[in-house]
Motif scaffolding. Sequence first.
Motif, short mmCIF file in Angstrom:
data_model
loop_
_atom_site.label_atom_id
_atom_site.label_comp_id
_atom_site.label_asym_id
_atom_site.label_seq_id
_atom_site.Cartn_x
_atom_site.Cartn_y
_atom_site.Cartn_z
N LEU A 129 30.86 37.46 36.73
CA LEU A 129 29.57 38.14 36.89
C LEU A 129 28.56 37.22 37.57
O LEU A 129 27.82 37.65 38.46
CB LEU A 129 29.04 38.59 35.52
CG LEU A 129 29.79 39.75 34.86
CD1 LEU A 129 29.28 39.98 33.44
CD2 LEU A 129 29.63 41.03 35.69
N ALA A 130 28.54 35.95 37.16
CA ALA A 130 27.63 34.99 37.78
C ALA A 130 27.99 34.74 39.24
O ALA A 130 27.11 34.61 40.09
CB ALA A 130 27.66 33.67 36.99
N PHE A 131 29.28 34.71 39.52
CA PHE A 131 29.72 34.49 40.91
C PHE A 131 29.30 35.64 41.79
O PHE A 131 28.83 35.44 42.93
CB PHE A 131 31.24 34.31 40.94
CG PHE A 131 31.78 33.98 42.31
CD1 PHE A 131 31.83 32.67 42.76
CD2 PHE A 131 32.21 34.99 43.16
CE1 PHE A 131 32.32 32.36 44.02
CE2 PHE A 131 32.70 34.70 44.42
CZ PHE A 131 32.75 33.37 44.86
N MET A 132 29.45 36.87 41.31
CA MET A 132 29.06 38.05 42.10
C MET A 132 27.55 38.11 42.30
O MET A 132 27.07 38.62 43.31
CB MET A 132 29.57 39.32 41.43
CG MET A 132 31.07 39.51 41.53
SD MET A 132 31.62 41.12 40.92
CE MET A 132 31.41 40.88 39.16
N LYS A 133 26.81 37.56 41.33
CA LYS A 133 25.35 37.62 41.41
C LYS A 133 24.79 36.61 42.40
O LYS A 133 23.99 36.97 43.28
CB LYS A 133 24.77 37.37 40.02
CG LYS A 133 23.25 37.44 39.97
CD LYS A 133 22.76 37.22 38.55
CE LYS A 133 21.23 37.26 38.50
NZ LYS A 133 20.74 37.02 37.11
N ASP A 134 25.21 35.37 42.31
CA ASP A 134 24.61 34.34 43.18
C ASP A 134 25.62 33.33 43.73
O ASP A 134 25.23 32.31 44.29
CB ASP A 134 23.51 33.60 42.43
CG ASP A 134 23.99 33.02 41.11
OD1 ASP A 134 25.22 32.86 40.94
OD2 ASP A 134 23.15 32.73 40.24
N GLY A 135 26.96 33.60 43.57
CA GLY A 135 27.96 32.71 44.14
C GLY A 135 28.22 31.47 43.34
O GLY A 135 28.87 30.53 43.83
N THR A 178 41.55 37.36 41.56
CA THR A 178 41.28 38.04 40.29
C THR A 178 40.06 37.47 39.60
O THR A 178 39.25 38.21 39.02
CB THR A 178 42.50 37.91 39.37
OG1 THR A 178 43.66 38.40 40.04
CG2 THR A 178 42.30 38.69 38.07
N HIS A 179 39.92 36.14 39.67
CA HIS A 179 38.78 35.46 39.03
C HIS A 179 38.07 34.60 40.09
O HIS A 179 38.31 33.39 40.18
CB HIS A 179 39.27 34.60 37.87
CG HIS A 179 39.97 35.37 36.80
ND1 HIS A 179 39.33 36.31 36.02
CD2 HIS A 179 41.27 35.36 36.39
CE1 HIS A 179 40.20 36.84 35.17
NE2 HIS A 179 41.37 36.30 35.37
N PRO A 180 37.22 35.21 40.91
CA PRO A 180 36.57 34.46 42.02
C PRO A 180 35.71 33.30 41.55
O PRO A 180 35.43 32.39 42.33
CB PRO A 180 35.72 35.54 42.71
CG PRO A 180 35.60 36.66 41.72
CD PRO A 180 36.83 36.62 40.89
N CYS A 181 35.31 33.30 40.28
CA CYS A 181 34.52 32.18 39.78
C CYS A 181 35.31 30.88 39.75
O CYS A 181 34.73 29.79 39.62
CB CYS A 181 33.97 32.49 38.39
SG CYS A 181 35.24 32.64 37.11
N LEU A 182 36.64 30.96 39.87
CA LEU A 182 37.48 29.76 39.88
C LEU A 182 37.68 29.19 41.28
O LEU A 182 38.41 28.21 41.45
CB LEU A 182 38.85 30.09 39.26
CG LEU A 182 38.84 30.56 37.80
CD1 LEU A 182 40.25 30.90 37.34
CD2 LEU A 182 38.23 29.50 36.89
N THR A 183 37.08 29.78 42.28
CA THR A 183 37.20 29.30 43.66
C THR A 183 36.69 27.88 43.77
O THR A 183 35.61 27.53 43.24
CB THR A 183 36.41 30.20 44.62
OG1 THR A 183 36.87 31.55 44.49
CG2 THR A 183 36.57 29.75 46.06
#
Length: 506
Positions: A129-135, A178-183
């Motif tokens: 959610l944080a990644f989609m909000k501000d990367g 699946t989990h873009p926050c792990l990029t």
Amino acid sequence: MSMTLRVIVHDSDIRKVVIEETPADADALKQVLQKKLQLAYPFNIQYEDPFFNNALCNISDINDLPERATVKIIPLDTSPSSSQADTIILSGSDTSEQLSAERQIVWPDEFEIPKFSVNVEYRLRQGNLAFMKDGTTADVGRDIKHDILEGLAGAIYTFRAYPSDEDFTQVAAALIKTHPCLTEQGSTSGFAGWKNSLKFKMANYRSKMRKSGCSDVAIGEKRGAMKATKHQGIKKPRRSELNFLPNFPNGEDEESQKRTRIELVEEMKRRPLNMSLIGQKMDSTFALRRKEIVHSEPLVSDILEKWPALFLESQIFAEFNRISGRNLRSEFYTALDTHSARLIEIFKKRGGNQGKKLDEILQQVFSKSSDVTVVRTAVLQGLPVLLGDESEDFFRMCFDVDVEADFSGVDVGLLTVFCEDMPARCPNDLNVDAKRAIILEGKVVMDDVPTLPHAVCLLFALIYALNLDYPKTMSNTFEFVQRVMLSLGGKNLKPKLQTLKNQLFS
């Protein structure tokens, strides 16, 4: 007494199962259903109880089942959490069920990331959610990373013990999708670090499975621990085998399977053959057969003596299915017919010496263009020419009166057998009336095969079943059949194979 069950594996898979003898208890019923349905995961069983208007109830007493019962398979969630992973891998009964089950599913086109522990899933949802909000990417702690890698290694192992570099790339890419926050911000691909960590974790996971007694990694010792020779070294799947070296089924060991093997040899002496019984005994002794073939690398003549049923046509294809999980006969002919027209176009465009050889083959197709067997035969004989293989020693010919001739110099070959009064021109003769035979280690192991395409198909399956190397003079052709036509194995091809694949799909 026998028992007939209506088994709901899942909503779209409902089967009728006949059990010859009523199991002693619920656990015995579970083992019977696991074997008959070939289920590769732990489960519980519930049944429709007529006393409660057919509502589902757990089975506590086998006598509670109606005469014709409907039961449902309830899969158990075995996803390990970070604190339980090592315990589950090395635990007793659950592990034995997992290790003895043969793999049923081939490596997927799109790898599905498994669910992790509740805590990790919650952290990942918040991070996404944080990644989609501000990367913003997630700050993954050691415990979270351990849980993720352990879960991924377990999921990978259900498909294969020794994934390729391409496989690791696919899994790591699927993870950050699946989990873009792990990029990973400092990585060009976004997952290079995950990929490297996953490789180390997979090696560690194999070590744990080896200690648990898992056969398909038990012989994969470290390279420095032994000198790799022809008959000694790391033995692992080479051609995308699904069940390269399975464990013995629950309740069986090497001695019990050896007794079944002897019964199988005796059964092969009876006439007519009881193909159903032979198939059952071949299924039940699969683990012993693979252990003997992979560990000892016996001569083909020894295998023929100990496992004569393995050289029955039906069991050759069945063994390939046990090893790879694929229906070779269907897939081979489908792929061959799909690509034949385009390959013949490519044959026609070739010039030089290759073009002359291919033209000789094609001239026979033009005179019998309506015969699908002739087209298939022409393609299979043209492929070695196109790929630069030396097929002269592979394609042999003789008259039927000479079929017992000395072929000791032929490791792997196909023999075209002409009747004595039948005109024969060369081993590349597309005469569909000729019979074919298969030669392995100088011995004719199968004869009276009706067509060359069928002989190639059977030989391909035998190479898997007997764990043989491809013949050196035909390695490009067999690699092309395996990797391009059947999509078995990695996508990194030799230049010749990649060039032909590009032309084929252009």
